[in-house]
Design a protein around this motif. Sequence first.
Motif, PDB file in Angstrom:
ATOM      1  N   GLU A  48       9.533   3.286  -6.830  1.00  0.00           N
ATOM      2  CA  GLU A  48       9.568   4.264  -5.742  1.00  0.00           C
ATOM      3  C   GLU A  48       8.152   4.594  -5.270  1.00  0.00           C
ATOM      4  OE1 GLU A  48      11.020   6.854  -2.854  1.00  0.00           O
ATOM      5  OE2 GLU A  48      11.954   5.224  -3.982  1.00  0.00           O
ATOM      6  N   LYS A  49       7.232   4.738  -6.219  1.00  0.00           N
ATOM      7  CA  LYS A  49       5.830   4.964  -5.846  1.00  0.00           C
ATOM      8  C   LYS A  49       5.283   3.776  -5.068  1.00  0.00           C
ATOM      9  CE  LYS A  49       4.249   8.201  -9.413  1.00  0.00           C
ATOM     10  NZ  LYS A  49       3.268   8.428 -10.501  1.00  0.00           N
ATOM     11  N   GLN A  50       5.621   2.575  -5.524  1.00  0.00           N
ATOM     12  CA  GLN A  50       5.143   1.384  -4.831  1.00  0.00           C
ATOM     13  C   GLN A  50       5.691   1.319  -3.413  1.00  0.00           C
ATOM     14  OE1 GLN A  50       2.850  -0.667  -5.884  1.00  0.00           O
ATOM     15  NE2 GLN A  50       2.948  -2.065  -4.139  1.00  0.00           N
ATOM     16  N   ARG A  51       6.951   1.693  -3.238  1.00  0.00           N
ATOM     17  CA  ARG A  51       7.547   1.694  -1.901  1.00  0.00           C
ATOM     18  C   ARG A  51       6.810   2.656  -0.978  1.00  0.00           C
ATOM     19  NH1 ARG A  51      10.411   4.528   1.308  1.00  0.00           N
ATOM     20  NH2 ARG A  51      10.592   6.260  -0.186  1.00  0.00           N
ATOM     21  N   LYS A  52       6.536   3.872  -1.461  1.00  0.00           N
ATOM     22  CA  LYS A  52       5.816   4.858  -0.655  1.00  0.00           C
ATOM     23  C   LYS A  52       4.396   4.381  -0.357  1.00  0.00           C
ATOM     24  CE  LYS A  52       8.325   8.952  -2.273  1.00  0.00           C
ATOM     25  NZ  LYS A  52       8.210  10.249  -3.010  1.00  0.00           N
ATOM     26  N   TYR A  53       3.776   3.789  -1.363  1.00  0.00           N
ATOM     27  CA  TYR A  53       2.407   3.291  -1.210  1.00  0.00           C
ATOM     28  C   TYR A  53       2.343   2.226  -0.121  1.00  0.00           C
ATOM     29  CZ  TYR A  53      -1.945   0.862  -2.489  1.00  0.00           C
ATOM     30  OH  TYR A  53      -3.175   0.264  -2.468  1.00  0.00           O
ATOM     31  N   GLU A  54       3.330   1.375  -0.070  1.00  0.00           N
ATOM     32  CA  GLU A  54       3.335   0.272   0.897  1.00  0.00           C
ATOM     33  C   GLU A  54       3.576   0.731   2.328  1.00  0.00           C
ATOM     34  OE1 GLU A  54       6.137  -2.535  -0.653  1.00  0.00           O
ATOM     35  OE2 GLU A  54       4.762  -3.254  -2.217  1.00  0.00           O
ATOM     36  N   THR A  55       3.947   1.989   2.524  1.00  0.00           N
ATOM     37  CA  THR A  55       4.090   2.510   3.892  1.00  0.00           C
ATOM     38  C   THR A  55       2.743   2.900   4.497  1.00  0.00           C
ATOM     39  OG1 THR A  55       4.387   4.834   3.223  1.00  0.00           O
ATOM     40  CG2 THR A  55       6.364   3.440   3.299  1.00  0.00           C
ATOM     41  N   ILE A  56       1.696   2.917   3.684  1.00  0.00           N
ATOM     42  CA  ILE A  56       0.361   3.308   4.161  1.00  0.00           C
ATOM     43  C   ILE A  56      -0.293   2.137   4.882  1.00  0.00           C
ATOM     44  CG2 ILE A  56      -1.932   4.133   3.493  1.00  0.00           C
ATOM     45  CD1 ILE A  56      -0.562   5.259   0.927  1.00  0.00           C
ATOM     46  N   SER A  57      -0.794   2.369   6.079  1.00  0.00           N
ATOM     47  CA  SER A  57      -1.553   1.347   6.802  1.00  0.00           C
ATOM     48  C   SER A  57      -3.032   1.537   6.482  1.00  0.00           C
ATOM     49  CB  SER A  57      -1.326   1.461   8.314  1.00  0.00           C
ATOM     50  OG  SER A  57      -2.236   0.620   8.998  1.00  0.00           O
ATOM     51  N   PHE A  58      -3.553   0.726   5.585  1.00  0.00           N
ATOM     52  CA  PHE A  58      -4.949   0.865   5.209  1.00  0.00           C
ATOM     53  C   PHE A  58      -5.885   0.374   6.314  1.00  0.00           C
ATOM     54  CE2 PHE A  58      -3.028   1.299   1.022  1.00  0.00           C
ATOM     55  CZ  PHE A  58      -3.732   2.393   0.545  1.00  0.00           C
TER      56      PHE A  58
ATOM     57  N   PHE B 112     -11.924   4.205  -0.895  1.00  0.00           N
ATOM     58  CA  PHE B 112     -11.067   3.354  -0.072  1.00  0.00           C
ATOM     59  C   PHE B 112     -10.875   1.992  -0.726  1.00  0.00           C
ATOM     60  CE2 PHE B 112     -10.425   0.041   3.073  1.00  0.00           C
ATOM     61  CZ  PHE B 112      -9.322   0.522   3.770  1.00  0.00           C
ATOM     62  N   LYS B 113     -11.944   1.429  -1.234  1.00  0.00           N
ATOM     63  CA  LYS B 113     -11.862   0.101  -1.853  1.00  0.00           C
ATOM     64  C   LYS B 113     -10.892   0.115  -3.030  1.00  0.00           C
ATOM     65  CE  LYS B 113     -14.751  -3.542  -3.866  1.00  0.00           C
ATOM     66  NZ  LYS B 113     -16.143  -3.952  -4.227  1.00  0.00           N
ATOM     67  N   LYS B 114     -10.972   1.163  -3.843  1.00  0.00           N
ATOM     68  CA  LYS B 114     -10.078   1.264  -4.988  1.00  0.00           C
ATOM     69  C   LYS B 114      -8.652   1.597  -4.560  1.00  0.00           C
ATOM     70  CE  LYS B 114     -13.625   2.746  -8.286  1.00  0.00           C
ATOM     71  NZ  LYS B 114     -14.116   3.847  -9.169  1.00  0.00           N
ATOM     72  N   ALA B 115      -8.526   2.536  -3.613  1.00  0.00           N
ATOM     73  CA  ALA B 115      -7.210   3.021  -3.206  1.00  0.00           C
ATOM     74  C   ALA B 115      -6.387   1.973  -2.474  1.00  0.00           C
ATOM     75  CB  ALA B 115      -7.366   4.265  -2.326  1.00  0.00           C
ATOM     76  N   SER B 116      -7.047   1.052  -1.806  1.00  0.00           N
ATOM     77  CA  SER B 116      -6.329   0.077  -0.967  1.00  0.00           C
ATOM     78  C   SER B 116      -5.875  -1.162  -1.740  1.00  0.00           C
ATOM     79  CB  SER B 116      -7.213  -0.350   0.201  1.00  0.00           C
ATOM     80  OG  SER B 116      -8.423  -0.940  -0.261  1.00  0.00           O
ATOM     81  N   THR B 117      -6.128  -1.209  -3.036  1.00  0.00           N
ATOM     82  CA  THR B 117      -5.766  -2.403  -3.829  1.00  0.00           C
ATOM     83  C   THR B 117      -4.958  -2.033  -5.074  1.00  0.00           C
ATOM     84  OG1 THR B 117      -7.900  -2.291  -4.991  1.00  0.00           O
ATOM     85  CG2 THR B 117      -7.777  -3.717  -3.045  1.00  0.00           C
ATOM     86  N   LEU B 118      -4.178  -0.965  -4.978  1.00  0.00           N
ATOM     87  CA  LEU B 118      -3.431  -0.487  -6.137  1.00  0.00           C
ATOM     88  C   LEU B 118      -2.072  -1.180  -6.254  1.00  0.00           C
ATOM     89  CD1 LEU B 118      -4.130   3.350  -5.791  1.00  0.00           C
ATOM     90  CD2 LEU B 118      -5.277   1.747  -7.325  1.00  0.00           C
ATOM     91  N   LYS B 119      -1.534  -1.143  -7.446  1.00  0.00           N
ATOM     92  CA  LYS B 119      -0.191  -1.652  -7.717  1.00  0.00           C
ATOM     93  C   LYS B 119       0.471  -0.701  -8.688  1.00  0.00           C
ATOM     94  CE  LYS B 119       3.056  -4.920  -7.736  1.00  0.00           C
ATOM     95  NZ  LYS B 119       3.798  -5.363  -6.522  1.00  0.00           N
ATOM     96  N   PHE B 120       1.626  -0.135  -8.278  1.00  0.00           N
ATOM     97  CA  PHE B 120       2.321   0.844  -9.107  1.00  0.00           C
ATOM     98  C   PHE B 120       3.479   0.201  -9.855  1.00  0.00           C
ATOM     99  CE2 PHE B 120       0.207   3.367  -5.885  1.00  0.00           C
ATOM    100  CZ  PHE B 120      -0.264   4.452  -6.602  1.00  0.00           C
ATOM    101  N   ASP B 121       3.640   0.567 -11.119  1.00  0.00           N
ATOM    102  CA  ASP B 121       4.774   0.088 -11.910  1.00  0.00           C
ATOM    103  C   ASP B 121       6.071   0.744 -11.457  1.00  0.00           C
ATOM    104  OD1 ASP B 121       3.067  -1.482 -13.451  1.00  0.00           O
ATOM    105  OD2 ASP B 121       2.674   0.162 -14.856  1.00  0.00           O
TER     106      ASP B 121
END
Length: 346
Positions: A168-178, A156-165
């Motif tokens: 589109e991946k970043q957009r999908k990632y930002e829809t997650i409520s950590f 969780f600690k690693k997964a909740s602080t990611l940044k995608f180049d």
Amino acid sequence: MFFGRILVHRELCKDLFEKWSKLDNSHFSVETVSGGITNLLLKVSVREEDGNLINITVRLYGPNTEYVIDRERELQAIGYLSAAGFGAKLLGVFGNGMVQSFIYARTLTPPDLALLTDMRKPKLAAEIAKQLRRFHQVEIPGFREPQLWNEVFKFFKKASTLKFDDSEKQRKYETISFEEVEAEVVKLKELTSRLAAPVVFAHNDLLSGNLMLNDEEEKLYFIDFEYGSYNYRGFDIGNHFNEYAGYDCDYSLYGIFLALFSFSFMTVIYIDEVSDKDLQALYVETNTYMLASHLYWALWALIQAKMSPIDFDYLGYFFLRYNEYKKQKENCFLLAQSYLARPGSE
């Protein structure tokens, strides 16, 4: 293939095995056995000077797998598991992989396991249960605390602080409520703590690709112990059931097989002394930790989406697993809470 053009240098075998050091390249041949979403498995055949043919297995680790796998723990466990009759024998270790004895069997697939759900393979279902019971009895020296929640919070600690180049991946990632995900982890951890599930050395990744079967001898093999650790029995069983859905996550047959497998598992533990109470306890335990399996691999998938060069939709896999968690959560929580409310259940 995520490893690109794989070249297994024959020098590797020559370095590891002195008796092959002077053989020329014509004595060696290599073929791909399987390639999953973590490792690549290769079969190396060596024709010795006397004409004897030796087959070995070379397992190449996927790039960046050290973010989610403890290789030191894996190597320690392999020796003890091999001595107990599980998996292939460890023959050597090199920078990004290991060499093991070759198992003469085929790797199972999700369709193979699907046959178990309509009871067309009852012997195989019982054998998986029998082997898993025996696997859980192997003693591995060292740290014996269950690792499930340590791993989940680490992921969780690693997964909740990611940044995608990739935008589109970043957009999908930002829809997650950590915040939501963390709350679910905390609630489930509290619920499972009340079940008093036995702690065993668990495989933790018993999907079809980590089961091999010699059809002629009807001999089953457990392989690939890279996620193995001391853990809750219910997690190992529940995780195994989840894997029947394959990477497409079709969980429609989960309930049917869970009941069948629970009975088989309990039967081989207690022979003919299986009580309704024992079956109910295992059923509840397995269902509840099945939820933990969804959270574990959902968070794992986010890390892989960032770190792994493998051509697999890890980000999509997060949503498949997390959505299944939310779908199953209410019924599993109600079952566990109802069971725990009974006198003498805790």
